[in-house]
Design a protein around this motif. Structure first.
Motif, short mmCIF file in Angstrom:
data_model
loop_
_atom_site.label_atom_id
_atom_site.label_comp_id
_atom_site.label_asym_id
_atom_site.label_seq_id
_atom_site.Cartn_x
_atom_site.Cartn_y
_atom_site.Cartn_z
N LEU A 98 3.52 -19.35 -30.66
CA LEU A 98 2.17 -19.71 -30.25
C LEU A 98 1.25 -19.71 -31.46
O LEU A 98 1.20 -18.71 -32.19
N GLU B 118 -10.29 -19.35 -23.18
CA GLU B 118 -9.71 -19.87 -21.95
C GLU B 118 -10.66 -20.85 -21.28
O GLU B 118 -11.86 -20.91 -21.60
N ASN B 119 -10.14 -21.62 -20.34
CA ASN B 119 -10.96 -22.56 -19.57
C ASN B 119 -11.93 -21.80 -18.67
O ASN B 119 -11.65 -20.70 -18.21
N ASP C 97 -5.88 -19.96 -28.63
CA ASP C 97 -6.27 -20.97 -27.65
C ASP C 97 -5.36 -20.80 -26.43
O ASP C 97 -4.20 -21.20 -26.45
N ASN C 98 -5.90 -20.20 -25.39
CA ASN C 98 -5.09 -19.88 -24.20
C ASN C 98 -5.48 -20.74 -23.01
O ASN C 98 -5.36 -20.33 -21.85
N ARG C 99 -5.92 -21.96 -23.27
CA ARG C 99 -6.32 -22.83 -22.16
C ARG C 99 -5.13 -23.22 -21.28
O ARG C 99 -5.32 -23.58 -20.12
N GLU C 100 -3.93 -23.13 -21.81
CA GLU C 100 -2.74 -23.41 -21.00
C GLU C 100 -2.13 -22.12 -20.43
O GLU C 100 -1.05 -22.15 -19.82
N GLU C 101 -2.79 -20.99 -20.65
CA GLU C 101 -2.42 -19.69 -20.08
C GLU C 101 -0.98 -19.29 -20.42
O GLU C 101 -0.24 -18.80 -19.57
N SER C 102 -0.61 -19.48 -21.66
CA SER C 102 0.75 -19.16 -22.10
C SER C 102 0.86 -17.79 -22.78
O SER C 102 1.96 -17.32 -23.05
#
Length: 261
Positions: A3, A52-53, A19-24
């Motif tokens: 990541l 996050e989003n 950048d955790n916008r895809e929640e990974s």
């Protein structure tokens, strides 16, 4: 899985940005977050921040102390996250985002100087030897002589645990350094040591110095170990409003995290 991560610092307060916008990212793994923040066996940082989003604003800030625990608001971390969001192309020069203490507005200049609106402060407790207030995180503010020689880690830990118990408080030691200028050193809970700078801490110091009439200015300069910050504010009927933390941010490096499965 690998990541990407980014390392940012704001007046010496340093953070791992993801950048955790895809929640990974493995949000619940406190041990892993602590490992990443470790300065000997990990990347090294005062904390880790996820972008996050958010359905209401441009993005959401999720902040973890270096011990792996999700924490209260971090002012310098919020400023660095604004710079990170612009780097990612999410924002341009103005933004709003959500954090654990609510919504924040911010502006950023071309040279990555960020002006971040902090929460209003409605309760300032003035005691004979110190002032206590919450600027998104709880802060003890205490004037001292010869700040340069103070053992902040030792004396900060005494107050953090001895006065405030397990939940604790951040501890700020302060010395005047001219008209409307104060030197500040901070012991941060969660880091459990002195940090080079603390955004909510210098904000608390500026308001405490005004409240106790050690300055009459609504724009105060704070010299932390890692650099200079400014705090401006308006006096409200009950406390302070339109409180802004102002200072530089910088991307230090970027790389990849090897994530646990």
């Amino acid at each position: 899985m690998q990541l990407p991560f980014y390392k940012y610092q704001g007046t010496g307060n340093d953070f791992i940005m993801v950048d955790n916008r895809e929640e990974s990212f493995p949000v619940g793994d406190m041990e892993y977050i602590s490992f990443l923040c470790d300065r000997r066996i990990g990347i090294g940082a005062d904390g880790l921040i996820l972008l996050e989003n958010d359905s209401e604003t441009d993005f959401k800030m999720v902040y973890f102390n270096s011990d792996g625990n999700q924490s209260s608001m971090c002012g310098n971390g919020g400023r660095c996250l604004v710079a990170f969001a612009r780097y990612l192309g999410i924002i341009q020069n103005t933004t709003t985002f959500n954090a654990i203490d609510g919504m924040h507005a911010a502006t950023i200049t071309d040279d990555n100087r960020v002006k971040l609106q902090m929460r209003d402060v409605t309760d300032v407790k003035e005691k004979p030897d110190y002032t206590f207030l919450d600027t998104g995180s709880p802060h003890h503010v205490q004037l001292v002589d010869n700040l340069k020689m103070l053992d902040v880690a030792k004396e900060g830990a005494k107050l953090r645990y001895g006065m405030y118990g397990q939940q604790g408080s951040n501890i700020n030691f302060v010395e005047p350094n001219g008209a409307n200028i104060f030197k500040v050193r901070t012991y941060e809970r969660g880091v459990e040591d002195e940090t080079l700078s603390c955004g909510t801490g210098v904000t608390a110091v500026a308001l405490a110095m005004h409240h106790t009439k050690r300055t009459d200015s609504n724009r105060v300069r704070l010299h932390a170990e890692g650099g200079e910050l400014e705090v401006e504010f308006e006096v409200a009927t009950n406390g302070y409003k339109n409180v802004f933390l102002i200072g530089p941010t910088k991307m230090v490096f970027k790389g990849e995290i090897v994530c646990k499965n």
